[in-house]
Write a protein that holds these residues in place. Sequence first.
Motif, PDB file in Angstrom:
ATOM      1  N   HIS A  31       0.832  -1.200   0.000  1.00 29.56           N
ATOM      2  CA  HIS A  31       0.000   0.000   0.000  1.00 29.56           C
ATOM      3  C   HIS A  31       0.871   1.257   0.000  1.00 29.56           C
ATOM      4  O   HIS A  31       0.617   2.215  -0.733  1.00 29.56           O
ATOM      5  CB  HIS A  31      -0.910  -0.052   1.247  1.00 29.56           C
ATOM      6  CG  HIS A  31      -2.103   0.831   1.193  1.00 29.56           C
ATOM      7  ND1 HIS A  31      -3.037   0.858   2.193  1.00 29.56           N
ATOM      8  CD2 HIS A  31      -2.523   1.727   0.266  1.00 29.56           C
ATOM      9  CE1 HIS A  31      -3.979   1.727   1.870  1.00 29.56           C
ATOM     10  NE2 HIS A  31      -3.691   2.273   0.714  1.00 29.56           N
ATOM     11  N   HIS A  79      -3.470   9.540   1.374  1.00 34.80           N
ATOM     12  CA  HIS A  79      -2.634   8.487   1.958  1.00 34.80           C
ATOM     13  C   HIS A  79      -1.681   9.042   3.013  1.00 34.80           C
ATOM     14  O   HIS A  79      -1.426   8.400   4.030  1.00 34.80           O
ATOM     15  CB  HIS A  79      -1.875   7.725   0.866  1.00 34.80           C
ATOM     16  CG  HIS A  79      -2.746   6.767   0.118  1.00 34.80           C
ATOM     17  ND1 HIS A  79      -3.419   7.125  -1.021  1.00 34.80           N
ATOM     18  CD2 HIS A  79      -3.102   5.481   0.382  1.00 34.80           C
ATOM     19  CE1 HIS A  79      -4.146   6.087  -1.441  1.00 34.80           C
ATOM     20  NE2 HIS A  79      -3.970   5.075  -0.615  1.00 34.80           N
ATOM     21  N   TRP A 128     -13.296   6.868   0.072  1.00 35.55           N
ATOM     22  CA  TRP A 128     -12.862   7.078   1.445  1.00 35.55           C
ATOM     23  C   TRP A 128     -14.030   7.590   2.282  1.00 35.55           C
ATOM     24  O   TRP A 128     -14.900   8.293   1.768  1.00 35.55           O
ATOM     25  CB  TRP A 128     -11.791   8.172   1.516  1.00 35.55           C
ATOM     26  CG  TRP A 128     -10.534   7.920   0.755  1.00 35.55           C
ATOM     27  CD1 TRP A 128     -10.368   7.960  -0.604  1.00 35.55           C
ATOM     28  CD2 TRP A 128      -9.244   7.611   1.303  1.00 35.55           C
ATOM     29  NE1 TRP A 128      -9.059   7.696  -0.929  1.00 35.55           N
ATOM     30  CE2 TRP A 128      -8.348   7.485   0.224  1.00 35.55           C
ATOM     31  CE3 TRP A 128      -8.769   7.446   2.599  1.00 35.55           C
ATOM     32  CZ2 TRP A 128      -6.999   7.192   0.405  1.00 35.55           C
ATOM     33  CZ3 TRP A 128      -7.434   7.151   2.785  1.00 35.55           C
ATOM     34  CH2 TRP A 128      -6.549   7.025   1.688  1.00 35.55           C
ATOM     35  N   ASP A 163      -9.419   4.512   4.277  1.00 35.88           N
ATOM     36  CA  ASP A 163      -9.263   4.057   2.891  1.00 35.88           C
ATOM     37  C   ASP A 163     -10.201   2.879   2.629  1.00 35.88           C
ATOM     38  O   ASP A 163     -10.074   1.829   3.263  1.00 35.88           O
ATOM     39  CB  ASP A 163      -7.800   3.649   2.664  1.00 35.88           C
ATOM     40  CG  ASP A 163      -7.449   3.493   1.189  1.00 35.88           C
ATOM     41  OD1 ASP A 163      -8.367   3.278   0.372  1.00 35.88           O
ATOM     42  OD2 ASP A 163      -6.241   3.565   0.868  1.00 35.88           O
ATOM     43  N   HIS A 167      -7.644  -2.157  -2.564  1.00 35.03           N
ATOM     44  CA  HIS A 167      -6.202  -2.386  -2.332  1.00 35.03           C
ATOM     45  C   HIS A 167      -5.833  -2.192  -0.862  1.00 35.03           C
ATOM     46  O   HIS A 167      -4.807  -2.684  -0.411  1.00 35.03           O
ATOM     47  CB  HIS A 167      -5.335  -1.512  -3.254  1.00 35.03           C
ATOM     48  CG  HIS A 167      -5.291  -0.055  -2.926  1.00 35.03           C
ATOM     49  ND1 HIS A 167      -5.392   0.933  -3.878  1.00 35.03           N
ATOM     50  CD2 HIS A 167      -5.140   0.612  -1.755  1.00 35.03           C
ATOM     51  CE1 HIS A 167      -5.307   2.126  -3.302  1.00 35.03           C
ATOM     52  NE2 HIS A 167      -5.168   1.954  -2.015  1.00 35.03           N
TER      53      HIS A 167
HETATM   54 MN    MN Z   1      -4.997   3.314  -0.585  1.00 33.81          MN
END
Ligand code: MN
Length: 210
Positions: A31, A79, A128, A163, A167
Motif C-alpha cells: 500500500h 494516503h 474514502w 481508505d 487495495h
Molecule cells: Mn490506498
Amino acid sequence: MTTAKPYSLPKLGYKYDALEPKYSSEILELHHKKHHKGYVDGANQTHADLQEARSNNDYAAIRQLSKNQAFNVSGHVMHSLFWRNIAPEGSNKPGKALTQMLKDAFGGTKGLKDQFLAAGTSIQGSGWASLSYEPTRGDLIVEQIFDHQSNTATGAVPILVMDMWEHAFYLQYKNEKKRWAKAFWSMINWDDVGERLSRLEGLDVVGSKS
Ligand code: MN
C-alpha cells in the motif's frame, strides 16, 4: 508562504509489521511502496505535463491533465493523512476540544463512528470516509469521498480518513468491508486527529469571519 517542492513519499512512523494483526505487513508495505508511490509519481508527472502545456501554449489535453491533477494530488494527500491517522498503540481517546466538537456535531463519538462507518462501507466503487472540518459553519462533517477527490464540500479539510479502496484491505479482509472498517477504527491515533483540528482554527475560506 514557503517555496513549492516536489511531492514525495513520506516515511511511515512505524514498521510495516507494527499494526499486525489488525493490518497485515504485506498489505501495508504494498500500500505504501506501490500504491501511494504511484500517486506521488503521478502528481509530479502531472505537474510537469502542465508546465509543458503552458510553455507550448498547447491545452489540447487540459481536460485529462486536470483530472490527473485532482486524482493524483488527492491520492497522495489522502494516503499521507491515512498513515498518520493510525498508530500501533491506537485507540487512545479523542482529546477535550475534539470531544466537544464531536458532541456538538454528532451527539458524541458514537454518533461519529456510526455515520463514519456507514459512509465508508456503503461507497459504490472506490473511495474514502472522511471526518472533515468544514470552516464556513465551523463544524465537523463526515464526507463520503469517491476515488480520492470527488463528492467533497469545498473548503472542508479532512482530518481523519479511512481508505475503502479494495487495495487497502482485500488481501486480508476480502469482501468484508465492515470488518476492515472496525479494525481501522480500533487503530485510530486520536492525538493526530486532534492536532490536525487545532491547526485549522481560524481557517476562513469565504471571509465570513473577517
Ligand atoms: Mn490506498
